[in-house]
Design a protein around this motif. Structure first.
Motif, PDB file in Angstrom:
ATOM      1  N   GLU A 180      19.601  21.499  46.320  1.00  0.00           N
ATOM      2  CA  GLU A 180      19.419  22.595  45.388  1.00  0.00           C
ATOM      3  C   GLU A 180      19.181  22.060  43.980  1.00  0.00           C
ATOM      4  N   GLN A 186      30.204  28.188  45.009  1.00  0.00           N
ATOM      5  CA  GLN A 186      28.994  28.273  45.841  1.00  0.00           C
ATOM      6  C   GLN A 186      28.040  29.347  45.315  1.00  0.00           C
ATOM      7  N   LEU A 187      27.746  29.270  44.034  1.00  0.00           N
ATOM      8  CA  LEU A 187      26.873  30.244  43.397  1.00  0.00           C
ATOM      9  C   LEU A 187      25.413  29.878  43.591  1.00  0.00           C
ATOM     10  N   ASP A 188      24.556  30.872  43.560  1.00  0.00           N
ATOM     11  CA  ASP A 188      23.116  30.674  43.675  1.00  0.00           C
ATOM     12  C   ASP A 188      22.499  30.887  42.302  1.00  0.00           C
ATOM     13  N   ILE A 189      22.041  29.813  41.663  1.00  0.00           N
ATOM     14  CA  ILE A 189      21.450  29.928  40.326  1.00  0.00           C
ATOM     15  C   ILE A 189      20.034  29.368  40.348  1.00  0.00           C
ATOM     16  N   THR A 190      19.199  29.884  39.464  1.00  0.00           N
ATOM     17  CA  THR A 190      17.811  29.426  39.401  1.00  0.00           C
ATOM     18  C   THR A 190      17.526  28.584  38.166  1.00  0.00           C
ATOM     19  N   TRP A 226      20.546  22.880  41.130  1.00  0.00           N
ATOM     20  CA  TRP A 226      21.770  22.588  40.381  1.00  0.00           C
ATOM     21  C   TRP A 226      22.395  21.278  40.831  1.00  0.00           C
ATOM     22  N   GLN A 227      22.230  20.935  42.110  1.00  0.00           N
ATOM     23  CA  GLN A 227      22.756  19.655  42.596  1.00  0.00           C
ATOM     24  C   GLN A 227      21.987  18.480  41.997  1.00  0.00           C
ATOM     25  N   VAL A 267      29.858  26.252  39.442  1.00  0.00           N
ATOM     26  CA  VAL A 267      28.842  26.655  40.418  1.00  0.00           C
ATOM     27  C   VAL A 267      29.155  26.061  41.781  1.00  0.00           C
ATOM     28  N   SER A 299      21.890  30.116  33.762  1.00  0.00           N
ATOM     29  CA  SER A 299      22.560  31.080  34.643  1.00  0.00           C
ATOM     30  C   SER A 299      24.018  30.703  34.867  1.00  0.00           C
TER      31      SER A 299
END
Length: 255
Positions: A81, A208-212, A83-84, A204, A216
């Motif tokens: 991802e 386990q959030l989903d950010i773009t 963010w990772q 995050v 965010s």
């Protein structure tokens, strides 16, 4: 707060760009004889605040290190991802001895047309902020919220709608118009205090959030990130048609 911090620069280039639909990662698409990634690094080099760059690439990337860049380059391996990948870059910057109050400039590999003026503006704004600042543009177009509807659920009023009803097709329809007065379209670079960025990325991961984008993550914690108006020429290569527009922008910028 340190208002004259050290500045570290990161380009996230670990993604594949599935919406672009190419056999190669979109950051290696060539325009005017150079890849998007090379163009983006060259744009960062034009800023007096930037003298090096960390490229966060995929583990199986065998192309980045074969290219020539306008800045000295270091590498980190990204994750699945975005963010990772940013988190991996932050860890690499931290290991270099960076302080919490240092600034991290994060740019997309697929935004090769950002101007040095806009890069400098967002860095200078972030210097005055406790958390950071991002480039963005006010939304100019009318925004529609949609809903999905099956023609089979409609009451038919003529033979044409009878045909649609029998097909059972699902389409998007306009539900309402969104007030755009406070709407902005995020761009990069996005610039953050290193310690605060590390903190929100940990949040995050833990939740386990989903950010773009990185901003965010700050929004989840209600931490203020300043919006800095940038140029509409700073578009991102997302779809094949974008390459035509970007080529025209790059040509116009060099004339």
């Amino acid at each position: 707060m340190n208002t004259t911090p050290n500045i570290h620069t990161m380009i996230v280039a670990a993604g594949r760009g599935s919406r672009f639909g190419s056999a190669i990662a979109k950051q290696y698409t060539e325009l005017q004889g150079q890849t998007l990634l090379q163009h983006s690094v060259a744009r960062l080099e034009c800023s007096a605040y930037i003298d090096n760059c960390l490229l966060v690439i995929a583990a199986d990337d065998n192309m980045a290190q074969t290219l020539n860049f306008a800045l000295p380059i270091q590498y980190a391996i990204g994750g699945a991802e975005r963010w990772q990948s940013v988190q991996a870059g932050v860890e690499a910057i931290r290991q270099s001895g960076a302080d919490d109050s240092d600034l991290v400039v994060i740019h997309d590999a697929a935004r090769p047309a950002v101007s040095s003026e806009d890069i400098n503006k967002v860095i200078e704004a972030a210097m005055l902020e406790p958390y950071g600042a991002i480039l963005a543009t006010p939304v100019a177009d009318t925004l529609k919220k949609s809903y999905f509807h099956s023609a089979a659920q409609s009451e038919t009023i003529d033979s044409f709608t009878d045909k649609l009803a029998n097909s059972g097709s699902i389409h998007s329809y306009a539900k309402c118009t969104i007030d755009r007065s406070n709407m902005w379209q995020a761009q990069t670079p996005q610039v953050f205090r290193l310690g605060q960025l590390q903190r929100v990325l940990s949040y995050v991961a833990e939740n386990q959030l989903d950010i773009t984008d990185e901003a965010s993550a700050f929004e989840y914690l209600e931490l203020p990130i300043r919006l800095v108006a940038g140029s509409r020429q700073n578009i991102k290569l997302t779809y094949p048609d974008d390459a035509i527009l970007l080529a025209a922008i790059l040509t116009a910028q060099t004339q």
